[in-house]
Design an enzyme around this catalytic site. Structure first.
Site, PDB file in Angstrom:
ATOM      1  CG  ASP A   1       2.398 -45.728 -45.830  1.00 10.73           C
ATOM      2  OD1 ASP A   1       2.401 -46.916 -45.529  1.00 10.73           O
ATOM      3  OD2 ASP A   1       1.477 -44.963 -45.484  1.00 10.73           O
TER       4      ASP A   1
ATOM      5  N   GLY B   1       8.270 -33.325 -46.219  1.00  9.80           N
ATOM      6  CA  GLY B   1       8.860 -34.184 -45.197  1.00  9.80           C
ATOM      7  C   GLY B   1      10.360 -34.366 -45.230  1.00  9.80           C
TER       8      GLY B   1
END
Ligand code: IMP
Length: 180
Positions: free
Chosen positions: A106, A47
Site C-alpha cells: 500500500d 495476509g
C-alpha cells in the site's frame, strides 16, 4: 454480486481463476531466475498465507519456505504506520537468496522497514514478490519490488488472505470496497 463483511459492502475485483493464472506466470519466471540457487521464500503473515501456498505449489526448483509476521493496519481500512513486529524470522538468511512474499503493498511503509531489517542479516540477494500493489498509494521507492501480481486502484480490498477486521481472509477471490 455484492457481499457484506461487518459494516462494509464489497464486490469482486479479481476472480480465483485470474489469480491462479497470474501466479503460474510469476512462478514460471521465479523457476527460471532461481535455478540452482535454492531460494528461500519468506512470507509476511497473516495476509500472505494463500498466495504463498499457491505460489510455492508452482515452484519446481528446490526451495525453502519461512515466515515472519508484521502488522500495521490493526483491523481498520487504512494503515496506522505503526509497524508491530509480531514474529521474527527464526532461520539464518546469511548468504541466502530471499524472495519476500507479500500480500499487498500500500504505502510501502511495512516493506521498506522489512527489507532494511533483513538486509542487515546479509542475504546473498533479496527481492519482493507481491500479489497486489497500489501504485497511487506508494510513498517509498522499493527497488527490491521485482514481481507484482496485479496493480490495483487505491481502494480497500479483502479476500485471498486479506482481511477487514480479521474477516474475509478465506474468500477465494479479491473483493473491493463499494463506496456509495
Ligand atoms: P503498507 O505498509 O502501507 O504498504 O501496508 C501494508 C499492509 O497493510 C499489508 O501487508 C496489509 O496487511 C495491509 N493492507 C494494505 N492495504 C490493504 C487493503 O486494501 N486491504 C487489507 N489490508 C491492507
Amino acid at each position: 454480486m455484492k457481499i457484506q463483511i461487518a459494516d462494509l459492502e464489497f464486490e469482486q475485483l479479481l476472480s480465483y481463476e485470474a489469480l491462479q493464472t497470474r501466479i503460474k506466470q510469476l512462478a514460471k519466471q521465479l523457476n527460471k531466475d532461481y535455478e540452482n540457487k535454492t531460494p528461500m521464500f519468506v512470507g509476511v503473515l497473516n495476509g500472505c498465507f494463500l498466495f504463498m501456498a499457491d505460489l510455492v505449489k508452482e515452484i519446481k526448483i528446490p526451495c525453502e519456505v519461512a515466515f515472519t509476521k508484521l502488522s500495521s493496519y490493526h483491523g481498520g481500512i487504512s494503515t496506522t504506520r505503526r509497524i508491530r513486529d509480531d514474529l521474527d524470522l527464526t532461520v539464518n538468511i546469511e548468504g541466502r537468496h530471499i524472495v519476500l512474499v507479500e500480500d499487498i503493498v500500500d504505502t510501502g511503509n511495512t516493506l521498506d522497514y522489512l527489507v532494511a531489517k533483513l538486509k542487515k542479516r546479509k542475504p546473498a540477494s533479496i527481492i519482493v514478490c507481491a500479489m497486489l500493489v497500489k501504485p497511487d498509494a506508494l510513498e517509498y521507492e522499493i527497488k527490491e519490488l521485482k514481481h507484482i501480481g496485479f496493480e490495483i486502484e487505491n481502494e480497500f480490498v479483502v479476500g485471498y488472505g486479506l482481511d477487514y477486521m480479521e474477516l474475509g481472509r478465506n474468500l477465494k477471490g479479491v473483493y473491493k470496497r463499494v463506496v456509495s
